[in-house]
Design an enzyme around this catalytic site. Structure first.
Site, mmCIF file in Angstrom:
data_model
loop_
_atom_site.group_PDB
_atom_site.id
_atom_site.type_symbol
_atom_site.label_atom_id
_atom_site.label_comp_id
_atom_site.label_asym_id
_atom_site.label_seq_id
_atom_site.Cartn_x
_atom_site.Cartn_y
_atom_site.Cartn_z
ATOM 1 C CB THR A 1 -0.925 0.029 1.227
ATOM 2 O OG1 THR A 1 -0.139 0.086 2.415
ATOM 3 C CG2 THR A 1 -1.818 -1.196 1.272
ATOM 4 C CG ASP A 2 -1.075 4.831 -1.443
ATOM 5 O OD1 ASP A 2 -1.732 4.678 -0.383
ATOM 6 O OD2 ASP A 2 -1.596 5.208 -2.505
ATOM 7 C CD GLN A 3 3.661 8.862 2.513
ATOM 8 O OE1 GLN A 3 3.074 9.845 2.094
ATOM 9 N NE2 GLN A 3 4.885 8.907 3.006
ATOM 10 C CG MET A 4 -3.249 8.445 0.837
ATOM 11 S SD MET A 4 -3.998 9.154 -0.647
ATOM 12 C CE MET A 4 -3.279 8.166 -1.938
#
Length: 132
Positions: A15-18
């Protein structure tokens, strides 16, 4: 023709930072679907390679519908689209635990002789399994 479902949980590293799954990871999810589709047929990808058969992806198309999130339980539904000849084609649906459609995809792979690097016909042992 030949539907198989494979479920797994989204890992943090995907996943990304979100907390949203990075779009490039879907190619790996589709690969897991194909490998498990073969396994359900009674064939492992490793045994194919040991027998000199490779399956490189020659086309990949993904339509994203909704985001997958960290820790979601995803299911990849993998369906063979037609009898394989020199190519083998799959359609996919990626769903979350609530059954929401997250993505649809289509891949085309070519049977390749590991020794020569040239295209080859689908091995008979795969066609025989599909006939059963």
């Amino acid at each position: 023709m030949g539907l198989n479902s494979h479920s797994f949980r989204v890992r943090y590293e995907e996943t990304d930072q979100m907390g949203v799954v990075y779009h490039g990871n879907y190619a790996q999810y589709l690969e897991m679907g194909r490998v498990e589709w073969l396994r359900a047929l009674g064939i492992t990808y490793k045994s194919m390679e040991d027998n000199g058969v490779m399956l490189p992806v020659i086309s990949l198309h993904i339509d994203y519908k909704k985001s997958a999130l960290y820790d979601d339980l995803l299911t990849v539904e993998t369906r063979l689209t037609s009898k394989p000849l020199v190519k083998i084609e799959f359609d996919y649906r990626v769903l979350n635990e609530a059954g929401e459609l997250l993505a649809t995809a289509h891949t085309v792979l070519a049977f390749m002789d590991k020794r020569t690097g040239k295209p080859m016909k689908c091995p008979d042992y795969i066609l025989d399994k599909l006939e059963d």
